[in-house]
Design a protein around this motif. Structure first.
Motif, PDB file in Angstrom:
ATOM      1  N   GLY A 104       0.795  -1.225   0.000  1.00  0.00           N
ATOM      2  CA  GLY A 104       0.000   0.000   0.000  1.00  0.00           C
ATOM      3  C   GLY A 104       0.825   1.272   0.000  1.00  0.00           C
ATOM      4  O   GLY A 104       0.263   2.368  -0.061  1.00  0.00           O
ATOM      5  N   ASP A 105       2.175   1.176   0.053  1.00  0.00           N
ATOM      6  CA  ASP A 105       3.030   2.365  -0.007  1.00  0.00           C
ATOM      7  C   ASP A 105       3.208   2.746  -1.476  1.00  0.00           C
ATOM      8  O   ASP A 105       4.085   2.248  -2.165  1.00  0.00           O
ATOM      9  CB  ASP A 105       4.386   2.070   0.637  1.00  0.00           C
ATOM     10  CG  ASP A 105       5.340   3.266   0.537  1.00  0.00           C
ATOM     11  OD1 ASP A 105       4.847   4.374   0.265  1.00  0.00           O
ATOM     12  OD2 ASP A 105       6.548   3.067   0.713  1.00  0.00           O
ATOM     13  N   ILE A 106       2.339   3.644  -1.935  1.00  0.00           N
ATOM     14  CA  ILE A 106       2.351   4.041  -3.333  1.00  0.00           C
ATOM     15  C   ILE A 106       3.405   5.111  -3.594  1.00  0.00           C
ATOM     16  O   ILE A 106       4.055   5.140  -4.632  1.00  0.00           O
ATOM     17  CB  ILE A 106       0.963   4.571  -3.762  1.00  0.00           C
ATOM     18  CG1 ILE A 106      -0.121   3.533  -3.424  1.00  0.00           C
ATOM     19  CG2 ILE A 106       0.954   4.911  -5.243  1.00  0.00           C
ATOM     20  CD1 ILE A 106       0.068   2.206  -4.099  1.00  0.00           C
ATOM     21  N   THR A 107       3.603   6.023  -2.649  1.00  0.00           N
ATOM     22  CA  THR A 107       4.487   7.174  -2.861  1.00  0.00           C
ATOM     23  C   THR A 107       5.950   6.854  -2.601  1.00  0.00           C
ATOM     24  O   THR A 107       6.820   7.666  -2.892  1.00  0.00           O
ATOM     25  CB  THR A 107       4.064   8.340  -1.959  1.00  0.00           C
ATOM     26  OG1 THR A 107       4.137   7.927  -0.591  1.00  0.00           O
ATOM     27  CG2 THR A 107       2.651   8.777  -2.286  1.00  0.00           C
ATOM     28  N   GLY A 108       6.286   5.706  -2.038  1.00  0.00           N
ATOM     29  CA  GLY A 108       7.672   5.307  -1.835  1.00  0.00           C
ATOM     30  C   GLY A 108       8.348   5.956  -0.650  1.00  0.00           C
ATOM     31  O   GLY A 108       9.573   6.039  -0.612  1.00  0.00           O
ATOM     32  N   MET A 140      -3.378   6.939   0.131  1.00  0.00           N
ATOM     33  CA  MET A 140      -4.817   6.772  -0.067  1.00  0.00           C
ATOM     34  C   MET A 140      -5.335   7.690  -1.171  1.00  0.00           C
ATOM     35  O   MET A 140      -6.210   7.317  -1.964  1.00  0.00           O
ATOM     36  CB  MET A 140      -5.562   7.072   1.244  1.00  0.00           C
ATOM     37  CG  MET A 140      -5.258   6.104   2.392  1.00  0.00           C
ATOM     38  SD  MET A 140      -5.616   4.370   1.991  1.00  0.00           S
ATOM     39  CE  MET A 140      -3.949   3.748   1.724  1.00  0.00           C
ATOM     40  N   SER A 141      -4.789   8.933  -1.245  1.00  0.00           N
ATOM     41  CA  SER A 141      -5.256   9.869  -2.271  1.00  0.00           C
ATOM     42  C   SER A 141      -4.876   9.375  -3.660  1.00  0.00           C
ATOM     43  O   SER A 141      -5.636   9.525  -4.618  1.00  0.00           O
ATOM     44  CB  SER A 141      -4.670  11.256  -2.029  1.00  0.00           C
ATOM     45  OG  SER A 141      -3.263  11.234  -2.178  1.00  0.00           O
ATOM     46  N   VAL A 142      -3.679   8.765  -3.787  1.00  0.00           N
ATOM     47  CA  VAL A 142      -3.279   8.217  -5.077  1.00  0.00           C
ATOM     48  C   VAL A 142      -4.173   7.051  -5.465  1.00  0.00           C
ATOM     49  O   VAL A 142      -4.622   6.927  -6.607  1.00  0.00           O
ATOM     50  CB  VAL A 142      -1.804   7.779  -5.038  1.00  0.00           C
ATOM     51  CG1 VAL A 142      -1.423   7.086  -6.348  1.00  0.00           C
ATOM     52  CG2 VAL A 142      -0.898   8.971  -4.797  1.00  0.00           C
ATOM     53  N   ILE A 143      -4.459   6.189  -4.487  1.00  0.00           N
ATOM     54  CA  ILE A 143      -5.326   5.032  -4.754  1.00  0.00           C
ATOM     55  C   ILE A 143      -6.718   5.489  -5.158  1.00  0.00           C
ATOM     56  O   ILE A 143      -7.306   4.993  -6.126  1.00  0.00           O
ATOM     57  CB  ILE A 143      -5.394   4.124  -3.506  1.00  0.00           C
ATOM     58  CG1 ILE A 143      -4.017   3.486  -3.247  1.00  0.00           C
ATOM     59  CG2 ILE A 143      -6.472   3.059  -3.674  1.00  0.00           C
ATOM     60  CD1 ILE A 143      -3.937   2.727  -1.952  1.00  0.00           C
ATOM     61  N   ALA A 144      -7.255   6.481  -4.447  1.00  0.00           N
ATOM     62  CA  ALA A 144      -8.599   6.966  -4.756  1.00  0.00           C
ATOM     63  C   ALA A 144      -8.650   7.566  -6.154  1.00  0.00           C
ATOM     64  O   ALA A 144      -9.599   7.334  -6.918  1.00  0.00           O
ATOM     65  CB  ALA A 144      -9.019   8.009  -3.724  1.00  0.00           C
ATOM     66  N   GLU A 158     -11.186  -3.529  -8.776  1.00  0.00           N
ATOM     67  CA  GLU A 158     -10.366  -4.656  -9.192  1.00  0.00           C
ATOM     68  C   GLU A 158      -9.406  -4.276 -10.336  1.00  0.00           C
ATOM     69  O   GLU A 158      -8.318  -4.822 -10.463  1.00  0.00           O
ATOM     70  CB  GLU A 158     -11.227  -5.836  -9.632  1.00  0.00           C
ATOM     71  CG  GLU A 158     -12.148  -5.533 -10.816  1.00  0.00           C
ATOM     72  CD  GLU A 158     -13.496  -4.989 -10.377  1.00  0.00           C
ATOM     73  OE1 GLU A 158     -13.569  -4.483  -9.248  1.00  0.00           O
ATOM     74  OE2 GLU A 158     -14.454  -5.056 -11.175  1.00  0.00           O
ATOM     75  N   SER A 159      -9.788  -3.288 -11.158  1.00  0.00           N
ATOM     76  CA  SER A 159      -8.903  -2.853 -12.234  1.00  0.00           C
ATOM     77  C   SER A 159      -7.637  -2.236 -11.654  1.00  0.00           C
ATOM     78  O   SER A 159      -6.535  -2.471 -12.140  1.00  0.00           O
ATOM     79  CB  SER A 159      -9.615  -1.828 -13.126  1.00  0.00           C
ATOM     80  OG  SER A 159     -10.744  -2.411 -13.727  1.00  0.00           O
ATOM     81  N   TYR A 160      -7.824  -1.445 -10.598  1.00  0.00           N
ATOM     82  CA  TYR A 160      -6.662  -0.835  -9.974  1.00  0.00           C
ATOM     83  C   TYR A 160      -5.792  -1.888  -9.312  1.00  0.00           C
ATOM     84  O   TYR A 160      -4.559  -1.867  -9.428  1.00  0.00           O
ATOM     85  CB  TYR A 160      -7.096   0.217  -8.955  1.00  0.00           C
ATOM     86  CG  TYR A 160      -5.916   0.753  -8.183  1.00  0.00           C
ATOM     87  CD1 TYR A 160      -5.021   1.629  -8.783  1.00  0.00           C
ATOM     88  CD2 TYR A 160      -5.678   0.349  -6.867  1.00  0.00           C
ATOM     89  CE1 TYR A 160      -3.937   2.104  -8.113  1.00  0.00           C
ATOM     90  CE2 TYR A 160      -4.578   0.818  -6.194  1.00  0.00           C
ATOM     91  CZ  TYR A 160      -3.707   1.706  -6.810  1.00  0.00           C
ATOM     92  OH  TYR A 160      -2.621   2.163  -6.126  1.00  0.00           O
ATOM     93  N   CYS A 161      -6.431  -2.818  -8.616  1.00  0.00           N
ATOM     94  CA  CYS A 161      -5.667  -3.856  -7.915  1.00  0.00           C
ATOM     95  C   CYS A 161      -4.880  -4.705  -8.895  1.00  0.00           C
ATOM     96  O   CYS A 161      -3.754  -5.112  -8.613  1.00  0.00           O
ATOM     97  CB  CYS A 161      -6.599  -4.740  -7.085  1.00  0.00           C
ATOM     98  SG  CYS A 161      -7.406  -3.851  -5.733  1.00  0.00           S
TER      99      CYS A 161
END
Length: 799
Positions: free
Chosen positions: A767-771, A780-784, A795-798
């Motif tokens: 879940g660490d998108i920003t590194g 969370m903002s990137v995921i949203a 599911e497309s994002y996952c």
């Protein structure tokens, strides 16, 4: 118009009419297409005029023929390109591009010119050939402009001049670029990232390539050009240079032209240690393995490039660059064209020891003596205070090559060091072309006495395009006076460069170039030549009988290419460097005197006399760069070593000797390489940009003297050193700002965000998108956002 480079704001139809004005038979093109240069934003109003914003535009005129060209008609056919008030006040012309297509027999008969109210460019005019040949070429960067009237009319004109032939113009396109008339600062990046994750140590600015060991990444020269090749073709053609310490005698053997069998064997042995690891690997292809140079060229992949950079035996890797067959003034041949955009020799004076300088020439001050360009000097031949020449334009031509103002007349585009000042040292007597060595020695002695007469522009180099006699070895003992004068100047920090001579000697050069403290200069062609013959001395090893020469002997060059040694250029083991020559366009005496009574420019200046001021200009640029970076100048011996070590080794077949062709870009890179990060500052405006200072965070350092000037339409790269330990004690990343102060009226303070990455995660949390090693609201903002982009399908994002 290349629509991949520009997006069209407004397409205005081209109207054509026949003028009845003083320019008879002129085709007038009004209302050009107006395009916005890529990466800028702006608007065009309904009237077709550009709104006066600090952005770049290009106006394009296109005329599609055919237009018949009458035979031997000396009257010009003119296409007039009129902005017609489209460009508002506040804009300036920064660049011109021309493309045209002709069908014509005996193409040398055809004269093509571009002219505006103040300038004239000869675009195509050459000797006759007996072939039917079409002209289809693009001329780019015709000149650099500063503050030209944006609404001046441009006249494209052509005519036939000789012989029985026919022809027609098929198409002509003229592009004129406009930018804000004021200085306009921008950066090549909107945010600077510094990687501190591998080390917490201090990154320092290199003081000298001879004392600083480069890291693997800094061994890569012109990374952008290499990356561009990777993007276009998947592999890159590069030159791999091995460490000189592995071949101890490399430098001495090459400079002295002693290509012994043992030496060649050592070079091959060292090179094969590297090559054996890569030969046979997919996509790896060698092009050249040199006998006398510890280098090789090859096509490599990205992974292979990275592996080579990690090799201990590698000194540097650079792109294999393409060169144009024809060059304006030879500047691109010595990699000086881009360098002089940001480093012009400002703050340095060049003394031209010659026949005097026409200081009234617009490129050389254009005013009475002394003036803003020729700031001092003396007539040592006639012992008076006015160094103006007596009809002989030799010194004036040398001055234009070394440090003439930036301008444009045909192939003349300004000197190597256009920001440098000049001293005129006239050593000829009256109208004679000869001079005595005691006058020459007096001029050098005068330079030592008056070196700092102008504290802001000290004399740091003397250019000597004259000489005589013949020496195969150092000649210090043959002339005590000149040797002592040269030694005194050198001890004062003044570099003397002198022509090797034009007698075609295979093992000797002229005096005073043979003096040990002087840098001797030979010549190469600055463009290709199908054939040519040159009068030389009877003792040359390549002399052929030719009664029409004063000497009775001649040498020939056939199918010579740009960068090839001229057959007339004296060569020997003691020759230091080579520089461009052959039919150089440069400044002439104004009015009726000089080489061309009908022009203030000459198009045929050649010989080692032309090559020497090229080197003088290069020395001035290096000394300015040195002072900006360290607050001090390089010694003449350091200058010599730098030019020799970074030059392109060039073979002279008449003497079987390799001599380095000067390379200004490589010399600057070697003197002060960027070991850390860098920032590139662009001037997209129409006036010189002055950087008065840069405010940095405490953990960043710039070793440079301000102010710094950047010419219109040019870029300056500044090296940064970073102290990661000062910011990475506990932080994963650290943010701050760099503030750049300039004379840009719209952006006097430009802020550049800078981010230091201090650490990377040993294992990235799910879940660490920003590194940043954390799972937080930023992730969370990137995921949203991505979830919304996928059309509300988590599911497309996952996936």
């Amino acid at each position: 118009m290349n629509k991949s480079l520009f997006f069209i704001l407004l397409a205005l139809f081209v109207s054509i009419s026949i003028s009845t004005s003083s320019r008879a038979d002129t085709i007038i093109l009004n209302q050009p297409e107006i395009h916005l240069v890529e990466n800028h934003t702006g608007s065009v109003n309904l009237a077709g005029k550009i709104t006066p914003q600090a952005i770049e535009y290009v106006a394009t005129w296109t005329y599609t023929g055919p237009i018949y060209i009458p035979d031997e008609n000396l009257n010009w056919t003119i296409i007039s390109c009129d902005p017609n008030g489209i460009i508002p006040v506040g804009k300036a012309v920064t660049k011109v591009e021309i493309s045209h297509s002709y069908t014509h027999t005996y193409t040398g008969d055809l004269d093509i010119q571009l002219e505006n109210d103040t300038k004239l460019w000869s675009i195509h005019s050459s000797d006759l050939d007996n072939n039917v040949e079409d002209i289809d070429e693009t001329i780019t960067n015709t000149t650099t402009f500063t503050g030209d009237d944006p609404n001046q009319v441009w006249f494209y004109q052509f005519r036939d001049v000789l012989e029985d032939d026919t022809g027609q113009l098929n198409e002509m396109t003229l592009k004129v670029y406009y930018a804000n008339a004021e200085p306009d600062i921008s950066l090549s990046t909107s945010e600077l990232h510094i990687d501190c994750s591998d080390s917490q140590s201090v990154s320092t600015l290199a003081a000298s390539s001879s004392t600083q060991q480069k890291e693997s990444t800094s061994r890569l020269i012109d990374k952008e050009a290499i990356n561009e090749m990777f993007d276009e073709q998947g592999t890159a053609r590069v030159i791999v240079n091995l460490k000189e310490s592995l071949v101890a005698d490399t430098k001495a053997a090459l400079v002295k032209g002693k290509s012994t069998k043992a030496f060649r064997s050592k070079v091959k042995q060292v090179r094969d240690v590297v090559l054996d690891k890569y030969k046979g690997k997919k996509s790896f292809k060698t092009h050249h393995e040199y006998d006398n140079i510890p280098s090789f060229s090859a096509n490599v992949t990205v992974d292979q490039l990275n592996d080579l950079l990690a090799e201990d035996n590698i000194a540097s890797i650079e792109p294999a660059r393409k060169y144009k067959c024809f060059t304006a003034q030879g500047l691109p041949l010595i990699n000086a064209f881009d360098s002089r955009s940001a480093t012009t020799g400002s703050g340095i004076s060049i003394a031209i020891c010659d026949t005097g300088i026409d200081y009234t020439h617009p490129m050389l001050g254009g005013a009475s003596f002394p003036n803003d360009k020729v700031i001092g000097g003396y007539d040592f031949g006639d012992d008076d205070s006015d160094p103006y020449p007596y009809y002989e334009a030799h010194g004036t031509a040398c001055a234009g090559i070394a440090a003439g103002f930036i301008g444009s007349y045909g192939d003349y585009i300004g000197g190597v060091a256009p920001g440098a000042k000049l001293y005129a040292l006239k050593v000829t007597e009256g109208s004679e072309e000869y001079m005595y060595d005691d006058s020459i020695a007096a001029s050098w002695d005068w330079c030592v006495t008056n070196q700092y007469a102008d504290q802001d522009n000290p004399i740091m180099v003397i250019s000597v395009s004259l000489g005589g006699s013949k020496f195969s070895n150092i000649c210090d003992n043959s002339t005590v006076l000149l040797t002592t004068a040269a030694g005194n100047a050198t001890n004062a920090g003044i570099t003397i460069v002198a022509a090797s001579g034009n007698e075609g000697y295979c093992d000797s050069i002229s005096e005073p170039a043979c003096i040990s403290t002087i840098i001797s200069v030979g010549a190469v062609y600055d463009r290709s030549l199908s054939s040519g013959g040159w009068c030389i001395d009877s003792t040359s090893c390549i002399a052929e009988s030719y009664p029409e020469c004063d000497t009775g002997y001649i040498c020939y060059d056939t199918n010579a290419i740009s960068g090839e040694v001229n057959c007339y250029s004296n060569s020997a083991d003691i020759l230091d460097v080579l520089a461009p020559s052959y039919s150089v366009t440069t400044t002439d005496i104004t009015g009726s005197g000089g080489y061309d009574n009908s022009s203030d420019y000459t198009t045929g200046f050649a010989g080692t006399s032309a090559a020497t001021p090229y080197v003088a200009g290069v020395v001035a640029v290096i000394q300015q760069y040195s002072y900006q970076n360290t607050g001090s100048y390089l010694s003449p011996s350091e200058i010599r070593n730098l030019l020799v070590d970074t030059g392109t080794m060039t073979y002279d077949p008449k003497s079987d000797i390799y001599t380095p062709l000067i390379n200004l870009e490589s010399a600057l890179e070697a003197a002060y390489p960027c070991d850390g990060e860098s920032i590139s500052i662009n001037n997209t405006g129409g006036q010189t940009l002055s950087i008065s200072g840069i405010n940095l965070p405490a953990w960043l350092t710039i070793d440079m003297q301000f102010p710094i000037e950047i010419l219109p339409n040019s870029t300056l790269t500044i090296c940064l050193a970073s102290d990661c330990s000062a910011v990475c004690e506990s932080e994963i990343s650290y943010s701050d700002n760099i503030t750049i102060y300039s004379n840009d009226p719209d952006t006097p303070e430009l802020i550049l965000p800078v981010i230091a990455t201090c650490a990377t995660c040993s294992s990235t949390p799910l879940g660490d998108i920003t590194g940043d090693c954390l799972v937080n609201l930023e992730d969370m903002s990137v995921i949203a956002s991505s979830w919304l982009d996928c059309g509300y399908y988590p599911e497309s994002y996952c996936n």
